[in-house]
Scaffold this motif. Sequence first.
Motif, PDB file in Angstrom:
ATOM      1  N   SER A   1       0.826  -1.204   0.000  1.00  0.00           N
ATOM      2  CA  SER A   1       0.000   0.000   0.000  1.00  0.00           C
ATOM      3  C   SER A   1       0.859   1.253   0.000  1.00  0.00           C
ATOM      4  CB  SER A   1      -0.894  -0.004   1.249  1.00  0.00           C
ATOM      5  OG  SER A   1      -1.627   1.196   1.342  1.00  0.00           O
ATOM      6  N   ASN A   2       0.359   2.273  -0.667  1.00  0.00           N
ATOM      7  CA  ASN A   2       1.010   3.577  -0.623  1.00  0.00           C
ATOM      8  C   ASN A   2       0.615   4.341   0.639  1.00  0.00           C
ATOM      9  OD1 ASN A   2       2.373   3.177  -3.007  1.00  0.00           O
ATOM     10  ND2 ASN A   2       0.961   4.368  -4.260  1.00  0.00           N
ATOM     11  N   ASN A   3      -0.249   3.771   1.435  1.00  0.00           N
ATOM     12  CA  ASN A   3      -0.732   4.401   2.659  1.00  0.00           C
ATOM     13  C   ASN A   3       0.340   4.396   3.739  1.00  0.00           C
ATOM     14  OD1 ASN A   3      -2.937   5.642   4.051  1.00  0.00           O
ATOM     15  ND2 ASN A   3      -4.298   4.240   2.955  1.00  0.00           N
TER      16      ASN A   3
ATOM     17  N   PRO B   1       0.334   3.252  10.066  1.00  0.00           N
ATOM     18  CA  PRO B   1      -0.764   2.903  10.981  1.00  0.00           C
ATOM     19  C   PRO B   1      -1.957   2.247  10.272  1.00  0.00           C
ATOM     20  CG  PRO B   1       0.105   5.052  11.546  1.00  0.00           C
ATOM     21  CD  PRO B   1       0.770   4.644  10.248  1.00  0.00           C
ATOM     22  N   ARG B   2      -2.319   2.764   9.117  1.00  0.00           N
ATOM     23  CA  ARG B   2      -3.429   2.193   8.344  1.00  0.00           C
ATOM     24  C   ARG B   2      -3.106   0.766   7.901  1.00  0.00           C
ATOM     25  NH1 ARG B   2      -7.862   0.195   6.742  1.00  0.00           N
ATOM     26  NH2 ARG B   2      -8.381   0.276   4.547  1.00  0.00           N
ATOM     27  N   VAL B   3      -1.947   0.576   7.310  1.00  0.00           N
ATOM     28  CA  VAL B   3      -1.571  -0.705   6.732  1.00  0.00           C
ATOM     29  C   VAL B   3      -1.315  -1.731   7.834  1.00  0.00           C
ATOM     30  CG1 VAL B   3       0.022  -1.865   5.157  1.00  0.00           C
ATOM     31  CG2 VAL B   3      -0.623   0.515   4.736  1.00  0.00           C
ATOM     32  N   LYS B   4      -0.630  -1.323   8.882  1.00  0.00           N
ATOM     33  CA  LYS B   4      -0.301  -2.238   9.980  1.00  0.00           C
ATOM     34  C   LYS B   4      -1.554  -2.781  10.654  1.00  0.00           C
ATOM     35  CE  LYS B   4       2.479  -2.582  14.169  1.00  0.00           C
ATOM     36  NZ  LYS B   4       3.418  -1.874  15.056  1.00  0.00           N
ATOM     37  N   SER B   5      -2.535  -1.928  10.909  1.00  0.00           N
ATOM     38  CA  SER B   5      -3.758  -2.398  11.583  1.00  0.00           C
ATOM     39  C   SER B   5      -4.519  -3.384  10.701  1.00  0.00           C
ATOM     40  CB  SER B   5      -4.645  -1.230  12.009  1.00  0.00           C
ATOM     41  OG  SER B   5      -5.160  -0.551  10.883  1.00  0.00           O
ATOM     42  N   PHE B   6      -4.584  -3.112   9.405  1.00  0.00           N
ATOM     43  CA  PHE B   6      -5.268  -4.027   8.487  1.00  0.00           C
ATOM     44  C   PHE B   6      -4.501  -5.347   8.410  1.00  0.00           C
ATOM     45  CE2 PHE B   6      -6.895  -5.898   4.686  1.00  0.00           C
ATOM     46  CZ  PHE B   6      -8.208  -5.461   4.591  1.00  0.00           C
ATOM     47  N   ALA B   7      -3.188  -5.267   8.282  1.00  0.00           N
ATOM     48  CA  ALA B   7      -2.348  -6.461   8.189  1.00  0.00           C
ATOM     49  C   ALA B   7      -2.480  -7.320   9.445  1.00  0.00           C
ATOM     50  CB  ALA B   7      -0.893  -6.063   7.960  1.00  0.00           C
ATOM     51  N   SER B   8      -2.522  -6.682  10.575  1.00  0.00           N
ATOM     52  CA  SER B   8      -2.663  -7.415  11.836  1.00  0.00           C
ATOM     53  C   SER B   8      -3.992  -8.167  11.872  1.00  0.00           C
ATOM     54  CB  SER B   8      -2.565  -6.433  13.004  1.00  0.00           C
ATOM     55  OG  SER B   8      -2.764  -7.095  14.220  1.00  0.00           O
ATOM     56  N   ALA B   9      -5.046  -7.525  11.405  1.00  0.00           N
ATOM     57  CA  ALA B   9      -6.383  -8.139  11.428  1.00  0.00           C
ATOM     58  C   ALA B   9      -6.486  -9.349  10.500  1.00  0.00           C
ATOM     59  CB  ALA B   9      -7.447  -7.101  11.062  1.00  0.00           C
TER      60      ALA B   9
ATOM     61  N   GLY C   1      -3.712 -11.054   9.347  1.00  0.00           N
ATOM     62  CA  GLY C   1      -2.562 -11.923   9.538  1.00  0.00           C
ATOM     63  C   GLY C   1      -1.620 -11.956   8.353  1.00  0.00           C
ATOM     64  N   ALA C   2      -1.319 -10.777   7.809  1.00  0.00           N
ATOM     65  CA  ALA C   2      -0.456 -10.702   6.627  1.00  0.00           C
ATOM     66  C   ALA C   2       0.754  -9.817   6.901  1.00  0.00           C
ATOM     67  CB  ALA C   2      -1.236 -10.134   5.441  1.00  0.00           C
ATOM     68  N   GLU C   3       1.801 -10.060   6.128  1.00  0.00           N
ATOM     69  CA  GLU C   3       2.934  -9.147   6.116  1.00  0.00           C
ATOM     70  C   GLU C   3       2.528  -7.933   5.286  1.00  0.00           C
ATOM     71  OE1 GLU C   3       6.912 -10.924   5.564  1.00  0.00           O
ATOM     72  OE2 GLU C   3       5.791 -12.796   5.273  1.00  0.00           O
ATOM     73  N   TYR C   4       3.306  -6.860   5.377  1.00  0.00           N
ATOM     74  CA  TYR C   4       2.926  -5.654   4.630  1.00  0.00           C
ATOM     75  C   TYR C   4       4.136  -4.799   4.304  1.00  0.00           C
ATOM     76  CZ  TYR C   4       3.480  -3.093   9.010  1.00  0.00           C
ATOM     77  OH  TYR C   4       3.993  -2.531  10.162  1.00  0.00           O
ATOM     78  N   ILE C   5       3.926  -3.982   3.293  1.00  0.00           N
ATOM     79  CA  ILE C   5       4.849  -2.901   2.953  1.00  0.00           C
ATOM     80  C   ILE C   5       3.993  -1.653   2.834  1.00  0.00           C
ATOM     81  CG2 ILE C   5       6.433  -1.957   1.231  1.00  0.00           C
ATOM     82  CD1 ILE C   5       7.137  -4.887   0.489  1.00  0.00           C
ATOM     83  N   HIS C   6       4.298  -0.640   3.650  1.00  0.00           N
ATOM     84  CA  HIS C   6       3.559   0.625   3.604  1.00  0.00           C
ATOM     85  C   HIS C   6       4.378   1.655   2.833  1.00  0.00           C
ATOM     86  CE1 HIS C   6       6.346   1.265   6.896  1.00  0.00           C
ATOM     87  NE2 HIS C   6       6.129   2.563   6.781  1.00  0.00           N
ATOM     88  N   LYS C   7       3.739   2.755   2.470  1.00  0.00           N
ATOM     89  CA  LYS C   7       4.401   3.805   1.681  1.00  0.00           C
ATOM     90  C   LYS C   7       5.234   3.163   0.569  1.00  0.00           C
ATOM     91  CE  LYS C   7       5.372   7.726   3.799  1.00  0.00           C
ATOM     92  NZ  LYS C   7       6.096   8.685   4.649  1.00  0.00           N
ATOM     93  N   ALA C   8       4.578   2.311  -0.198  1.00  0.00           N
ATOM     94  CA  ALA C   8       5.243   1.431  -1.163  1.00  0.00           C
ATOM     95  C   ALA C   8       5.793   2.143  -2.396  1.00  0.00           C
ATOM     96  CB  ALA C   8       4.278   0.327  -1.591  1.00  0.00           C
TER      97      ALA C   8
ATOM     98  N   GLY D   1      10.289  -1.430  -7.204  1.00  0.00           N
ATOM     99  CA  GLY D   1      11.047  -1.893  -6.048  1.00  0.00           C
ATOM    100  C   GLY D   1      10.225  -2.554  -4.966  1.00  0.00           C
ATOM    101  N   SER D   2       9.070  -1.993  -4.642  1.00  0.00           N
ATOM    102  CA  SER D   2       8.253  -2.568  -3.559  1.00  0.00           C
ATOM    103  C   SER D   2       7.650  -3.915  -3.968  1.00  0.00           C
ATOM    104  CB  SER D   2       7.153  -1.592  -3.143  1.00  0.00           C
ATOM    105  OG  SER D   2       6.332  -1.272  -4.238  1.00  0.00           O
ATOM    106  N   TYR D   3       7.358  -4.095  -5.239  1.00  0.00           N
ATOM    107  CA  TYR D   3       6.838  -5.388  -5.712  1.00  0.00           C
ATOM    108  C   TYR D   3       7.936  -6.450  -5.581  1.00  0.00           C
ATOM    109  CZ  TYR D   3       3.005  -2.694  -7.768  1.00  0.00           C
ATOM    110  OH  TYR D   3       1.926  -1.874  -7.952  1.00  0.00           O
ATOM    111  N   ILE D   4       9.137  -6.081  -5.943  1.00  0.00           N
ATOM    112  CA  ILE D   4      10.268  -7.009  -5.842  1.00  0.00           C
ATOM    113  C   ILE D   4      10.533  -7.351  -4.375  1.00  0.00           C
ATOM    114  CG2 ILE D   4      12.763  -7.235  -6.204  1.00  0.00           C
ATOM    115  CD1 ILE D   4      12.285  -5.541  -8.815  1.00  0.00           C
TER     116      ILE D   4
END
Length: 168
Positions: A67-69, A72-80, A82-89, A95-98
């Motif tokens: 997410s480009n978000n 805090p936004r991405v982490k809370s969603f990821a926690s709910a 159960g996924a890993e995440y990359i914020h401000k992608a 690069g972030s896809y890789i």
Amino acid sequence: MLQRFYPHAYVDSAYGIDFEKLYREGYRGVIFDIDNTLVPHGAPADRGAVDLFRRLKDRGYRVMLLSNNREPRVKSFASAVGAEYIHKAGKPGVGSYIRAMEQMHTDKSNTLFVGDQLFTDIWGANRAGIRTFLVRPVHPREEIQIVLKRLPERIVLFFYQRQLKKKG
């Protein structure tokens, strides 16, 4: 020229993708956008999102949120979910896809991307060589910068759908 923005598939919803079939085809990682791909913009993870991620992980997929978000936004969603995440992608940067594929231990041949925007989500994933699924936005309410991109997206989708008709 417009083909660089074309998704591999255009579907109604992330929840309707046949991930079981794709798993049988050899796909092992799925990268998702969040806002207007899985839930309305800014909404928390709902039961549908939690169930989808559980089903994917039970099947054997690695899942990642991209997410480009802000965190805090991405982490809370990821926690709910159960996924890993990359914020401000920095989508559509590659690069972030890789980085997402490296974290999932997948590569472009066995990774899928699911998102709702052509000029960030799909274009970036296409540039990274990932199979892409464009979904219709979950909700019509969007931030102004996204609303402004939707008109040129409609033009690209017109030509994309015209090309599909010619092939089919």
